[in-house]
Design a protein around this motif. Structure first.
Motif: not given
Length: 277
Positions: A179, A190, A193, A196, A228, A231-236
């Motif tokens: 961090e 982040p 839900r 997203l 999928t 989700a791997r990108a772990d977006m803000d």
């Protein structure tokens, strides 16, 4: 003149860099700059071919404190006299069998021993490295792996590799916390839900509008793949809003060019520009 002794609890304060008969002022300056980068402040030189504090400070900017505190010695034995552990460096095979190790392995041991007194990392002259007599004074010999086709490293390059490992070994958990890495000026928290699901919903609608779903491209399978991947990108939250905006604008574009009388779905109002740098 000898360099100032350690006064704090930082183990790096007890790490001493020793240059044995360095030949090139630029290389000395490169080492000093790398010392500043990695939080190491104690330098000792043994009979340098040239020493000009003003020129060194001009090459390695804002390092006057290290330059002025540098210890000057006539022999390597004198420079190492108070050290409790000595790490030498070598880039070539020697006849004698010695305690060879790698920088990432030597660094934690060096930092651990720094609690008991000064520990030294020594480098020999640029053209020949450390002599066998100098290596006899070392507890360990660090060897930096390089391509066999071109194994020679510049003095400052070799030092920086070792100094980085030493700095990392001495760093606190807070300093190594992911961090603590730099964040873009537009970075946000982040994506929720809700963020997203809005993004996936509008992407689904926009793909339907351009008739992307046909043949083997079933909506459920396509959207599952998109979920999928993202989700791997772990977006803000800002990144999620950008993808949602792509979907909304796709629908707007279609409505403007196919049936202007239809009202396009509206993107939620926000004070934030969803674009990213």
């Amino acid at each position: 003149m000898s360099e100032s002794a350690s006064t704090g609890s930082n183990p790096l304060d007890n790490v001493v860099v020793v240059l044995d008969h360095p030949q090139n002022l630029i290389n000395i300056a490169g080492v000093i700059r790398a010392m500043k980068n990695m939080g190491i402040s104690r330098l000792r030189v043994v009979n340098p071919a040239e020493w000009d504090a003003w020129r060194i400070d001009g090459i390695a900017h804002r390092t006057t404190d290290i330059v002025e505190a540098t210890g000057h010695f006539e022999t390597l034995e004198e420079a190492l006299a108070d050290c409790v552990w000595v790490v030498g460096t070598s880039a070539r095979n020697r006849t004698a069998n010695r305690n060879y190790t790698r920088p990432h392995a030597v660094a934690p041991n060096l930092i651990a021993r720094a609690s008991g007194g000064p520990v030294a990392i020594i480098f020999g002259r640029e053209d020949r490295g450390l002599s066998n007599d100098a290596l006899d004074l070392c507890n360990e010999i660090a060897v930096i792996p390089t391509s066999p086709d071109y194994s020679s490293l510049n003095l400052a390059q070799a030092f920086l590799i070792l100094a980085y490992e030493v700095f990392t070994a001495a760093a606190t958990d807070e300093e190594l916390d992911p961090e603590a890495l730099p964040r873009g000026r537009r970075a946000t928290g982040p994506a929720t839900r809700e963020n997203l699901e809005e993004t996936f919903g509008v992407l689904n609608r926009s793909l339907e509008r351009i008739q992307f779903f046909k043949g083997a491209r079933l909506p459920e399978a396509v959207m599952r793949t998109i979920r999928t991947v993202l989700a791997r990108a772990d977006m803000d939250s800002r990144e999620a809003k950008l993808f949602a905006a792509i979907g909304y604008e796709t629908c707007h574009y279609i409505d403007r060019h196919t049936n202007p009388s239809n009202e396009a779905p509206s993107a939620p109002e926000s004070s934030e520009d969803p674009e990213v740098d």
